[in-house]
Scaffold this active site. Structure first.
Site, PDB file in Angstrom:
ATOM      1  CG  ASN A  11      -1.703   1.216   1.448  1.00 55.68           C
ATOM      2  OD1 ASN A  11      -1.786   2.051   0.558  1.00 55.68           O
ATOM      3  ND2 ASN A  11      -2.307   1.349   2.626  1.00 55.68           N
ATOM      4  CE  LYS A  13      -0.134   3.196   4.742  1.00 56.33           C
ATOM      5  NZ  LYS A  13      -0.027   3.288   6.188  1.00 56.33           N
ATOM      6  CG  HIS A  95      -5.779   1.978   5.254  1.00 54.05           C
ATOM      7  ND1 HIS A  95      -5.354   2.930   6.149  1.00 54.05           N
ATOM      8  CD2 HIS A  95      -4.762   1.097   5.118  1.00 54.05           C
ATOM      9  CE1 HIS A  95      -4.117   2.634   6.527  1.00 54.05           C
ATOM     10  NE2 HIS A  95      -3.738   1.522   5.919  1.00 54.05           N
ATOM     11  CD  GLU A  97      -2.785   5.540   6.803  1.00 56.01           C
ATOM     12  OE1 GLU A  97      -2.735   5.573   5.559  1.00 56.01           O
ATOM     13  OE2 GLU A  97      -1.877   5.042   7.514  1.00 56.01           O
ATOM     14  CD  GLU A 165      -3.486  -2.440   7.355  1.00 54.12           C
ATOM     15  OE1 GLU A 165      -2.347  -2.630   6.922  1.00 54.12           O
ATOM     16  OE2 GLU A 165      -4.161  -1.447   7.063  1.00 54.12           O
ATOM     17  N   GLY A 171       2.600   2.235  10.816  1.00 52.51           N
ATOM     18  CA  GLY A 171       3.604   3.293  10.696  1.00 52.51           C
ATOM     19  C   GLY A 171       4.326   3.634  11.990  1.00 52.51           C
ATOM     20  CB  SER A 211       5.088  -1.862  12.126  1.00 55.03           C
ATOM     21  OG  SER A 211       4.738  -0.513  12.380  1.00 55.03           O
TER      22      SER A 211
HETATM   23  P1  PGA Z   1       2.895   0.296   7.590  1.00 57.27           P
HETATM   24  O1  PGA Z   1       1.409   0.502   7.003  1.00 57.27           O
HETATM   25  O2  PGA Z   1       3.405  -1.001   7.016  1.00 57.27           O
HETATM   26  O3  PGA Z   1       3.666   1.491   7.094  1.00 57.27           O
HETATM   27  O4  PGA Z   1       2.766   0.240   9.063  1.00 57.27           O
HETATM   28  C1  PGA Z   1       0.545  -0.572   6.812  1.00 57.27           C
HETATM   29  C2  PGA Z   1      -0.772  -0.105   6.254  1.00 57.27           C
HETATM   30  O5  PGA Z   1      -1.281   0.932   6.696  1.00 57.27           O
HETATM   31  O6  PGA Z   1      -1.350  -0.752   5.348  1.00 57.27           O
END
Ligand code: PGA
Length: 252
Positions: A11, A13, A95, A97, A165, A171, A211
């Site tokens: 992803n 983003k 997601h 976010e 997640e 992150g 992560s």
């Molecule tokens: P990350 O994000 O691997 O940077 O923690 C995962 C995600 O939000 O899909």
């Protein structure tokens, strides 16, 4: 143990310019015949170019979100048919976010999923608890509610993937214990089997996200009912994503 094909999903983003497609070329060179599926969801601006680039390779592409309507006066939004037209095979929906930044509810995610499925896309539906919810020991209740509300009745084991997640792991460099990951993945598997029956429930893939890095991927992939990963930051560079893919290929 399972017949489910493992899935390494990236992803990107709101990251990635044209020049970054070189990372995808590098990845395809390193994994010409991968032992798992590889999906990359770039920003919408790169989707067509990435889809053209990967058309003969082992990487498939996806969107990061879509609108619940097929078309219309929705400035700045992208429809599911547009994603499919640009070469996407999948779309990430719900997601955290999107849920946090755009107030998306389970109902919104479900409506988007229905439209995406109609457009022939496979949906990657994200669920996950916040740190406050985990500390209050509400994790399974939250996940159960998100699964019930976000997944339409019409999904199959092939066209729907769940991504677990934990919001606090995205992150941050923090991950749950392997026991905590296993508990949630087993719970999701049981919920899917209960609602959709063993056929769909056992064939749908469940990804862990938050992560995932080269250094922790192998241990995460050894957890039962973890069928792959949804990777953010570590999917941007082939040098990071490639060892994660290798760890998945080598997992049970
Ligand atoms: P990350 O994000 O691997 O940077 O923690 C995962 C995600 O939000 O899909």
């Amino acid at each position: 143990m399972s017949h489910r094909r493992k899935l390494a999903a990236g992803n990107w983003k709101m990251n990635g310019l044209w020049a970054d497609l070189a990372e995808v070329t590098k990845l395809m060179e390193r994994h010409p015949d991968p032992g798992c599926e590889i999906l990359i969801c770039p920003p919408a601006t790169l989707l067509s170019r990435m889809s053209d680039l990967t058309v003969d390779g082992a990487v498939v592409t996806g969107g990061q979100d879509c609108h619940a309507k097929l078309s219309g006066a929705h400035t700045g939004d992208i429809s599911a048919p547009m994603l499919a037209d640009a070469g996407a095979e999948h779309v990430i929906l719900g997601h955290s976010e999107r849920r946090a930044d755009h107030g998306e509810t389970d109902e919104d995610v479900r409506a988007k999923a229905l439209t995406a499925l109609d457009a022939g896309l496979k949906v990657v539906i994200c669920v996950g608890e916040t740190l406050v919810e985990r500390e209050a020991q509400n994790t399974l209740e939250i996940i159960g509610g998100q699964l019930a509300g976000s997944i339409p009745d019409s999904v199959t084991g092939e066209n729907m993937v769940v991504a677990y997640e934990p919001v606090w792991a995205i992150g941050t460099g923090k991950i749950p214990t392997l026991g905590q990951i296993g508990e949630v993945h087993d719970f999701i598997r049981a919920r899917l089997e209960k609602r959709f029956g063993a056929g769909v429930g056992r064939s749908a893939r469940i990804l862990y996200g938050g992560s995932v890095k080269p250094g922790n991927a192998a241990e995460i992939f050894a957890v039962p009912n973890v069928d792959g990963a949804l990777v953010g930051g570590a999917s941007l560079k082939a040098d990071d994503f490639s060892p994660i893919i290798t760890a998945l290929e080598n997992s049970r």
